[in-house]
Structure formats: structure tokens, C-alpha cells
Write a protein that holds these residues in place. Sequence first.
Motif, mmCIF file in Angstrom:
data_model
loop_
_atom_site.group_PDB
_atom_site.id
_atom_site.type_symbol
_atom_site.label_atom_id
_atom_site.label_comp_id
_atom_site.label_asym_id
_atom_site.label_seq_id
_atom_site.Cartn_x
_atom_site.Cartn_y
_atom_site.Cartn_z
ATOM 1 N N THR A 115 0.663 5.896 -22.926
ATOM 2 C CA THR A 115 0.054 7.451 -22.430
ATOM 3 C C THR A 115 0.055 7.114 -20.926
ATOM 4 O O THR A 115 -0.473 6.218 -20.455
ATOM 5 C CB THR A 115 -1.546 7.387 -22.910
ATOM 6 O OG1 THR A 115 -1.276 7.556 -24.366
ATOM 7 C CG2 THR A 115 -1.896 8.789 -22.530
ATOM 8 N N ILE A 116 0.685 8.281 -20.434
ATOM 9 C CA ILE A 116 0.514 8.237 -18.781
ATOM 10 C C ILE A 116 -0.126 9.597 -18.330
ATOM 11 O O ILE A 116 0.215 10.758 -18.838
ATOM 12 C CB ILE A 116 2.205 8.287 -18.245
ATOM 13 C CG1 ILE A 116 2.797 6.976 -18.520
ATOM 14 C CG2 ILE A 116 1.944 8.415 -16.844
ATOM 15 C CD1 ILE A 116 4.260 7.202 -18.283
ATOM 16 N N SER A 117 -1.126 9.593 -17.563
ATOM 17 C CA SER A 117 -2.107 10.533 -17.187
ATOM 18 C C SER A 117 -1.986 10.856 -15.756
ATOM 19 O O SER A 117 -2.107 9.738 -15.115
ATOM 20 C CB SER A 117 -3.362 10.557 -17.650
ATOM 21 O OG SER A 117 -3.412 10.365 -19.220
ATOM 22 N N ASP B 154 17.243 18.053 -17.016
ATOM 23 C CA ASP B 154 16.185 19.251 -17.475
ATOM 24 C C ASP B 154 15.123 19.299 -16.485
ATOM 25 O O ASP B 154 14.760 18.008 -16.000
ATOM 26 C CB ASP B 154 15.945 18.803 -18.848
ATOM 27 C CG ASP B 154 17.046 19.095 -19.899
ATOM 28 O OD1 ASP B 154 17.942 20.072 -19.595
ATOM 29 O OD2 ASP B 154 17.187 18.710 -20.849
ATOM 30 N N LYS B 155 14.402 20.454 -16.307
ATOM 31 C CA LYS B 155 13.249 20.520 -15.546
ATOM 32 C C LYS B 155 12.249 21.188 -16.237
ATOM 33 O O LYS B 155 12.577 22.349 -17.052
ATOM 34 C CB LYS B 155 13.413 21.246 -14.435
ATOM 35 C CG LYS B 155 14.565 20.499 -13.367
ATOM 36 C CD LYS B 155 15.526 21.523 -12.738
ATOM 37 C CE LYS B 155 16.740 20.744 -12.018
ATOM 38 N NZ LYS B 155 17.528 21.713 -11.517
ATOM 39 N N ARG B 156 10.832 20.741 -16.624
ATOM 40 C CA ARG B 156 10.017 21.175 -17.249
ATOM 41 C C ARG B 156 8.672 20.995 -16.772
ATOM 42 O O ARG B 156 8.245 20.142 -16.194
ATOM 43 C CB ARG B 156 9.983 20.873 -18.793
ATOM 44 C CG ARG B 156 9.255 21.564 -19.592
ATOM 45 C CD ARG B 156 9.368 20.807 -21.110
ATOM 46 N NE ARG B 156 10.745 20.277 -21.530
ATOM 47 C CZ ARG B 156 10.954 19.512 -22.303
ATOM 48 N NH1 ARG B 156 10.027 18.986 -23.116
ATOM 49 N NH2 ARG B 156 12.280 19.257 -22.552
ATOM 50 N N TYR B 157 7.700 22.248 -16.722
ATOM 51 C CA TYR B 157 6.222 22.159 -16.490
ATOM 52 C C TYR B 157 5.574 21.880 -17.769
ATOM 53 O O TYR B 157 5.752 22.533 -18.542
ATOM 54 C CB TYR B 157 6.093 23.541 -15.703
ATOM 55 C CG TYR B 157 6.553 23.513 -14.074
ATOM 56 C CD1 TYR B 157 5.749 23.073 -13.212
ATOM 57 C CD2 TYR B 157 7.748 24.117 -14.081
ATOM 58 C CE1 TYR B 157 6.113 23.262 -11.810
ATOM 59 C CE2 TYR B 157 8.170 24.280 -12.772
ATOM 60 C CZ TYR B 157 7.424 23.811 -11.750
ATOM 61 O OH TYR B 157 7.939 24.043 -10.310
ATOM 62 N N ALA B 158 4.810 20.916 -17.518
ATOM 63 C CA ALA B 158 3.742 20.602 -18.698
ATOM 64 C C ALA B 158 2.495 21.235 -18.543
ATOM 65 O O ALA B 158 1.808 21.977 -17.681
ATOM 66 C CB ALA B 158 3.349 18.946 -18.717
ATOM 67 N N ASP B 159 1.928 21.752 -20.060
ATOM 68 C CA ASP B 159 0.428 22.243 -19.841
ATOM 69 C C ASP B 159 -0.411 21.195 -20.170
ATOM 70 O O ASP B 159 -1.651 21.640 -20.363
ATOM 71 C CB ASP B 159 0.551 22.883 -21.160
ATOM 72 C CG ASP B 159 1.006 22.525 -22.388
ATOM 73 O OD1 ASP B 159 1.050 21.338 -22.602
ATOM 74 O OD2 ASP B 159 1.224 23.155 -23.449
ATOM 75 N N SER B 160 -0.212 19.888 -19.859
ATOM 76 C CA SER B 160 -1.285 19.012 -19.727
ATOM 77 C C SER B 160 -1.013 18.100 -18.733
ATOM 78 O O SER B 160 0.079 17.815 -18.348
ATOM 79 C CB SER B 160 -0.973 18.369 -21.254
ATOM 80 O OG SER B 160 -1.740 17.019 -21.303
ATOM 81 N N SER C 99 -1.291 14.740 -19.128
ATOM 82 C CA SER C 99 -1.011 13.589 -19.751
ATOM 83 C C SER C 99 0.389 13.764 -20.599
ATOM 84 O O SER C 99 0.756 14.737 -21.222
ATOM 85 C CB SER C 99 -2.017 13.066 -20.885
ATOM 86 O OG SER C 99 -3.196 12.965 -20.094
ATOM 87 N N ILE C 100 1.102 12.580 -20.929
ATOM 88 C CA ILE C 100 2.166 12.254 -21.891
ATOM 89 C C ILE C 100 2.326 11.209 -22.454
ATOM 90 O O ILE C 100 1.912 10.175 -21.945
ATOM 91 C CB ILE C 100 3.574 12.720 -20.960
ATOM 92 C CG1 ILE C 100 4.787 12.733 -21.810
ATOM 93 C CG2 ILE C 100 3.661 11.672 -19.834
ATOM 94 C CD1 ILE C 100 6.135 12.994 -21.287
ATOM 95 N N ILE D 224 6.888 17.959 -14.779
ATOM 96 C CA ILE D 224 5.741 18.018 -13.837
ATOM 97 C C ILE D 224 4.482 18.330 -14.584
ATOM 98 O O ILE D 224 4.217 19.301 -15.395
ATOM 99 C CB ILE D 224 6.081 19.184 -12.984
ATOM 100 C CG1 ILE D 224 7.384 19.063 -12.147
ATOM 101 C CG2 ILE D 224 4.942 19.535 -11.967
ATOM 102 C CD1 ILE D 224 8.560 19.873 -12.810
ATOM 103 N N LEU D 225 3.626 16.944 -14.585
ATOM 104 C CA LEU D 225 2.670 17.141 -15.390
ATOM 105 C C LEU D 225 1.402 18.238 -14.756
ATOM 106 O O LEU D 225 1.596 18.492 -13.388
ATOM 107 C CB LEU D 225 1.816 15.747 -14.975
ATOM 108 C CG LEU D 225 2.803 14.703 -16.144
ATOM 109 C CD1 LEU D 225 2.041 13.246 -15.903
ATOM 110 C CD2 LEU D 225 2.604 15.103 -17.474
ATOM 111 N N LYS D 226 0.543 18.756 -15.460
ATOM 112 C CA LYS D 226 -0.352 19.601 -14.905
ATOM 113 C C LYS D 226 -1.163 19.024 -13.876
ATOM 114 O O LYS D 226 -1.720 17.767 -13.922
ATOM 115 C CB LYS D 226 -1.050 20.136 -16.141
ATOM 116 C CG LYS D 226 -2.093 21.432 -15.635
ATOM 117 C CD LYS D 226 -2.884 21.816 -16.837
ATOM 118 C CE LYS D 226 -3.633 22.932 -16.671
ATOM 119 N NZ LYS D 226 -4.264 23.539 -17.702
#
Length: 278
Positions: free
Chosen positions: A67-69, A250-256, A258-259, A274-276
Motif C-alpha cells: 500500500t502506497i499513500s 496512460d494518464k489517470r487521476y485517482a480519487d484516493s 492511496s493505491i 496522480i494520487l489525490k
Amino acid sequence: MMLRYFVYTFAAIWFIHAFWPSVAHAQQQPRPVSQCQAIAETLPQATFASFTPAAATKGQTTAGEVTISYLGHSTFLIETPGGVLIATDYSGWYAPSMPPTVATMNKAHSSHYTLTPDPAIKTVLHGWSDSGQPARHDLVVGDAYIRNVTTDIRAGGGAMEHDGNSIFIFEVADLCIGHLGHLHHELDDSHYSQIGRLDVLMVPVDGGLTMGAESMSRVVSRLRASLILPMHRRGPPIDAFLDMFGDDYDKRYADSASIKVSLRSLPSKPLIYILKGV
């Protein structure tokens, strides 16, 4: 008869002294071996197919998940399957809810290190050395193997301070996770050789406080990580960094913030995620 006895005795003593050190050495704990460097040397073009275990899709934790936050600035919290907590570029400004097991730091600005860390942190790793020699870290903490590769940083007056920054590499659950720290210059072949393969890369995207977007994008492209996590966003919008990469990313914005990631769930196509809070 007496002469033969002394000859045999001398031979026995010589035999013990000659072979005893090698036997004792063989019983010592071997130094950690970097799987990330070994795989990079033998399979430099290797990529991994994307596969998400069923348990992961249901929100459950699998044995090999990390888990990476994102906590803020350039501080991430890495939680290993064995429960080791690692805080990157720890300054105390963006502290996790509980003291990490390990804190890595870089001497760039006060937002990247502190000389008075929480005493509850068991292992503190400076990315620089006060001895004039490069910092060298090569240790195992729980189920994490941690090592570093030093780079230079800009000092007062524009001069470069040798080995003032470290790229920390965390080898956990068969993943190779790299944090570029406060990188101020493009890497050369010796750096890439020391780093080896990276599956997850944490990269500053400030556009100039570390390096410009074009220079940083060349480093990212050369490292070929499957999952790229931007950090240290200051100045230009993050789009200036994202625009450096074409359709092969790919490029994506996270809604959290953490992943959860495992070797089996890495994307087959490089993903800038891109993490929140970034």
C-alpha cells in the motif's frame, strides 16, 4: 615413530587453520542481493502483463500487496505486507498517523528532512553523509530491502554539492519501488546501472525546483517503470509534465490518496497515476 607423530600433528593443525575461516564465512548471513538489479541486467526490455487477482478487486488485501499513500510534498507512506511502514523524504511536516518503522530523508530543503525526527522511528536513513563520502545504505528491515543511489544537489551560489541527494530503492514483495528524492540533474549510465529495474517510480513534477519537465521526462522514460507516481508539485500545472508523454503512456487521476499494488497487478502499459492531494 615420534617424528611421524609430530608430522601428523602438524598436518592436522595446518588443515584446521587453512580451512576453518572458509567454513566460518560460509555460515555467516549473506548480504542482501538486489533482485531489481539482477533482473534489469538480464532482461533489460522486460515488461509485465497486467493481472489483477480476484481478491484485490473485492478490496481485500493479498499477500503480495504493497500500500502506497501520498502524505504531501514528496512524502509517501509505503506499507509492506509484513507491516513495515516506510516514510519517504520525511521532515515531520507530513507525518503518518503513527510513527513509521523507517524514515528516509534528503538534504535539499527543510521540507525533505529533519535532524530531530520522532524518537519512535526505529531506522532513520539520511540520503547524504557528513563525512564527505557518499551515503551508502544496504539493509533489510522486516520484509523490505532498502538501498540507495546518490546524486548531486544544487548548493548555495549555484554550485553542485556532490552526493547530497539519494534515490532510495525499496524492494518489497518482488516489487522494485524507487523514490527520486530532490533530483537536480539528469542521470548517467552509472546511475541507471545502480538503480536497475523499477516497477514503481515516485517522481518530482515541480517543473524547475528540481528539474524542468523535459529533463525529468527523459529520466522517467529511461527508467521504464510500470507505475509512475508524481509528487513535489510546485509552480506549473501538472499538465506541463504530462504533456511530455505520448500515447504510449496512460494518464489517470485517482480519487484516493492511496493505491494497493502487487507485481501481478502492474499495468502492462506505463501508467502515470496522480494520487489525490498531489
